[in-house]
Enzyme design. Sequence first.
Site, mmCIF file in Angstrom:
data_model
loop_
_atom_site.group_PDB
_atom_site.id
_atom_site.type_symbol
_atom_site.label_atom_id
_atom_site.label_comp_id
_atom_site.label_asym_id
_atom_site.label_seq_id
_atom_site.Cartn_x
_atom_site.Cartn_y
_atom_site.Cartn_z
ATOM 1 C CB SER A 62 77.292 -74.274 -105.524
ATOM 2 O OG SER A 62 77.187 -74.206 -104.142
HETATM 3 N N1 SAH Z 1 76.262 -70.440 -101.774
HETATM 4 C C1 SAH Z 1 77.439 -70.246 -102.050
HETATM 5 C C2 SAH Z 1 78.248 -71.569 -101.984
HETATM 6 C C3 SAH Z 1 79.116 -71.660 -100.746
HETATM 7 S S1 SAH Z 1 79.910 -73.195 -100.315
HETATM 8 C C4 SAH Z 1 77.833 -69.566 -103.267
HETATM 9 O O1 SAH Z 1 76.794 -68.884 -104.171
HETATM 10 O O2 SAH Z 1 79.138 -69.313 -103.692
HETATM 11 C C5 SAH Z 1 79.352 -73.164 -98.792
HETATM 12 C C6 SAH Z 1 79.682 -72.169 -97.749
HETATM 13 O O3 SAH Z 1 79.211 -72.432 -96.541
HETATM 14 C C7 SAH Z 1 81.177 -71.807 -97.606
HETATM 15 O O4 SAH Z 1 81.533 -70.581 -97.737
HETATM 16 C C8 SAH Z 1 81.400 -72.243 -96.035
HETATM 17 O O5 SAH Z 1 82.263 -71.413 -95.436
HETATM 18 C C9 SAH Z 1 79.937 -71.957 -95.615
HETATM 19 N N2 SAH Z 1 79.600 -72.289 -94.452
HETATM 20 C C10 SAH Z 1 79.977 -73.584 -93.668
HETATM 21 N N3 SAH Z 1 79.520 -73.880 -92.481
HETATM 22 C C11 SAH Z 1 78.913 -72.809 -92.217
HETATM 23 C C12 SAH Z 1 77.961 -72.387 -91.232
HETATM 24 N N4 SAH Z 1 77.956 -73.177 -90.089
HETATM 25 N N5 SAH Z 1 77.656 -71.140 -91.190
HETATM 26 C C13 SAH Z 1 77.676 -70.354 -92.022
HETATM 27 N N6 SAH Z 1 78.340 -70.558 -93.200
HETATM 28 C C14 SAH Z 1 79.106 -71.954 -93.290
#
Ligand code: SAH
Length: 213
Positions: A62
């Site tokens: 993000s």
């Molecule tokens: N917090 C992260 C941002 C990741 S983007 C960081 O600091 O880098 C959002 C993430 O949510 C992605 O990796 C995606 O695979 C995950 N995601 C999407 N749906 C999900 C679900 N149902 N359960 C767990 N993770 C999920």
Amino acid sequence: MNQNFTLKKSKLISDLENKGINNQDILKAIQKIPRELFLSKSFWNKAYDDNALPIDCGQTISQPFTVAYMTQLLEVEKGMRVLEIGTGSGYQAILLHLLKCNVYTIERHKPLYEKAKLFFEHNKLPISCHLGDGSKGLLNHAPYNRIIVTAASPDIPEELLKQLEDNGKMVIPVGDTTSQTMYLITKKDNNFTYEEKGKFKFVPLVGEFGFSE
Ligand code: SAH
């Protein structure tokens, strides 16, 4: 190279302050995290730009402002149990750890889960890492003082509200896959208040209570 990162990092911190991040603990923690380590080398020159950047599995780390903003909304305190849904790179989880929270994080993509888990273990960060569908929360370790959803959700999953402790807070971007409204939800005596906190764009939450694949 390091000097270069130091300058870029300071510029990022002042950008975040200008955009309304005034929680000094958050700014100090961001100053400590080497964001380049979560990126492939080809993105190192952009590591301290205030932008989301690609990671594996078609996902993103993000934007620093978004990470800082959501964390600021959560008003975390030392020792709080915090659930993050969407581990991704692990950056947000580490920020919460540096703010002295007990962090639980869940990711649905196995390669991302494994990479983050390895990074936490390697750096001796006591972050509890889980593989699975976080749209259902993480019942085994519930309830939580805070929940942060870092992917776009079509709705506010009931199950997450249930896993929130009394006086708990949750931040979650809700909308379609092109744009979402950030909600800050507060639970008090089993009543919920919902505050809207601006427009954002996240990758989708995919799962039983999220979007379908
Ligand atoms: N917090 C992260 C941002 C990741 S983007 C960081 O600091 O880098 C959002 C993430 O949510 C992605 O990796 C995606 O695979 C995950 N995601 C999407 N749906 C999900 C679900 N149902 N359960 C767990 N993770 C999920």
